[in-house]
Structures are given as structure tokens and as C-alpha cells.
Design an enzyme around this catalytic site. Structure first.
Site, PDB file in Angstrom:
ATOM      1  CG  HIS A 106       9.623 -27.898  13.192  1.00 37.25           C
ATOM      2  ND1 HIS A 106       9.403 -26.957  14.027  1.00 37.25           N
ATOM      3  CD2 HIS A 106      10.856 -27.955  12.757  1.00 37.25           C
ATOM      4  CE1 HIS A 106      10.768 -27.043  14.796  1.00 37.25           C
ATOM      5  NE2 HIS A 106      11.566 -27.655  13.800  1.00 37.25           N
ATOM      6  CG  ASP A 123      -0.380   0.219   2.606  1.00 44.24           C
ATOM      7  OD1 ASP A 123       0.876   0.345   2.432  1.00 44.24           O
ATOM      8  OD2 ASP A 123      -1.183   0.366   3.561  1.00 44.24           O
ATOM      9  CB  CYS A 128       1.150  -2.207   4.905  1.00 41.42           C
ATOM     10  SG  CYS A 128       0.931  -2.812   6.643  1.00 41.42           S
ATOM     11  CB  THR A 144       3.316  -1.456  10.956  1.00 42.40           C
ATOM     12  OG1 THR A 144       2.086  -1.942  10.548  1.00 42.40           O
ATOM     13  CG2 THR A 144       3.120  -0.130  11.708  1.00 42.40           C
ATOM     14  CG  HIS A 186      11.290 -24.028  13.499  1.00 44.27           C
ATOM     15  ND1 HIS A 186      11.382 -23.973  14.860  1.00 44.27           N
ATOM     16  CD2 HIS A 186      12.282 -24.670  13.030  1.00 44.27           C
ATOM     17  CE1 HIS A 186      12.726 -24.573  14.931  1.00 44.27           C
ATOM     18  NE2 HIS A 186      13.248 -25.055  13.932  1.00 44.27           N
TER      19      HIS A 186
HETATM   20  C1  RB5 Z   1      -1.750   3.333   6.273  1.00 43.42           C
HETATM   21  O1  RB5 Z   1      -1.631   4.637   6.801  1.00 43.42           O
HETATM   22  C2  RB5 Z   1      -1.431   2.256   7.350  1.00 43.42           C
HETATM   23  O2  RB5 Z   1      -2.340   2.288   8.161  1.00 43.42           O
HETATM   24  C3  RB5 Z   1      -0.855   0.852   6.711  1.00 43.42           C
HETATM   25  O3  RB5 Z   1      -0.139   1.074   5.760  1.00 43.42           O
HETATM   26  C4  RB5 Z   1      -0.572  -0.167   7.644  1.00 43.42           C
HETATM   27  O4  RB5 Z   1       0.607   0.402   8.364  1.00 43.42           O
HETATM   28  C5  RB5 Z   1      -1.661  -0.891   8.491  1.00 43.42           C
HETATM   29  O5  RB5 Z   1      -1.357  -1.750   9.179  1.00 43.42           O
END
Ligand code: RB5
Length: 153
Positions: free
Chosen positions: A133, A8, A65, A67, A98
Site C-alpha cells: 500500500h 461548516d 459539512c 454531506t 490501505h
Molecule cells: C451547505 O449548505 C452545504 O452545501 C455544505 O454543508 C456541504 O454539504 C457541501 O458539500
């Protein structure tokens, strides 16, 4: 090996480095989602890439994304997907060794390029060890079966 890469807008910063790195490694890869950095809903991208992996069109998926959390959550909702969101190399490798993960999730706002590429390498260079595993991964996948049979009750 063929890899589906998706992001994203929050993961877009890692798209070019990851695609370039895979190319340098001689790995065929296609990009999906926010390929121009435009604001995009990460659940859609996670789902789309996961379905491409689950159906066998691609061997692995790498999704990004902000995070790595949201896109990995979405990917893990697709039957047959085991997606690990990692930020250090030991876990990236262990997710293959694993957990037999078939997708890797990375955070564009939490990782620098170099660390992200180290994680990609650790993931791709490790192999599933099978053995004890195998049973445990099977137990994870059995949860999907239980859930689908529940809907028939
Ligand atoms: C987008 O702003 C952000 O929420 C997305 O990239 C992500 O980090 C969501 O988990």
C-alpha cells in the site's frame, strides 16, 4: 495525538458530539470553522484544517459539512492531504489501513451522531499497513509532484 476538527453550518450538528467523544478518549482536539453554527463557506474550513494537518501542527483532521463531500474535496486540494468522506465503518478503517488517510470527512445531514462517532473510532483505531500500500499511496502523492512540475514547464 492532536486532532483539528472543522465544520461548516451543515456539519455543525456533529461538532459537539465529535469534540466530546475525542475528549472522552483523552485526545487533544481543537475546533475550527463554524464553531457557533453560523453560515460558513466549507471550502475555507476544509482548506484551513487541511493546512494545519499538512504542516504537522495536528496529526489528523476531522471535517464535517452537510454531506462531507464539499469539505473533503477542498481538503484534498491541499498538498499532502488524503481525506476520506465515509459513511460506513469498513471504509473508515480502510482509509487508514490501505490509503493512509490523514483526514476524515463526515456528513452532518447524512449521518446520525452514533454512526458518526463509530466512524471516528474506526478511523482512529486503524493503522496504515504499509507494504504494497506504501507504493500505491506514493503513486497518489506523485500526482501532486507531477502537477507542480507541470506548472514550471
Ligand atoms: C451547505 O449548505 C452545504 O452545501 C455544505 O454543508 C456541504 O454539504 C457541501 O458539500
Amino acid at each position: 495525538m492532536k486532532i483539528a476538527v472543522g465544520c461548516d453550518h451543515g456539519g455543525y450538528v456533529l461538532l459537539a458530539p465529535v469534540m466530546e467523544h475525542l475528549k472522552e478518549r483523552g485526545i487533544e482536539a481543537d475546533a475550527f470553522g463554524s464553531v457557533d453554527g453560523a453560515r460558513t463557506d466549507y471550502p475555507k474550513v476544509g482548506e484551513a484544517v487541511a493546512k494545519k494537518v499538512a504542516c504537522g501542527e495536528y496529526d489528523f483532521g476531522i471535517v464535517m459539512c452537510g454531506t462531507g463531500i464539499g469539505i473533503s474535496l477542498a481538503a484534498n486540494k491541499v498538498r499532502g492531504i488524503r481525506c476520506a468522506n465515509v459513511s460506513e465503518a469498513y471504509s473508515a478503517a480502510m482509509s487508514r489501513r490501505h490509503n493512509n488517510c490523514n483526514m476524515l470527512a463526515l456528513g452532518g445531514r447524512t449521518l446520525g451522531d452514533q454512526l458518526a462517532l463509530t466512524l471516528v473510532d474506526a478511523f482512529l483505531d486503524a493503522s496504515f499497513e504499509g507494504g504494497r500500500h506504501e507504493k500505491r499511496v506514493g503513486m497518489i502523492m506523485a500526482i501532486e509532484e507531477e502537477e507542480s512540475s507541470d506548472t514550471l514547464k
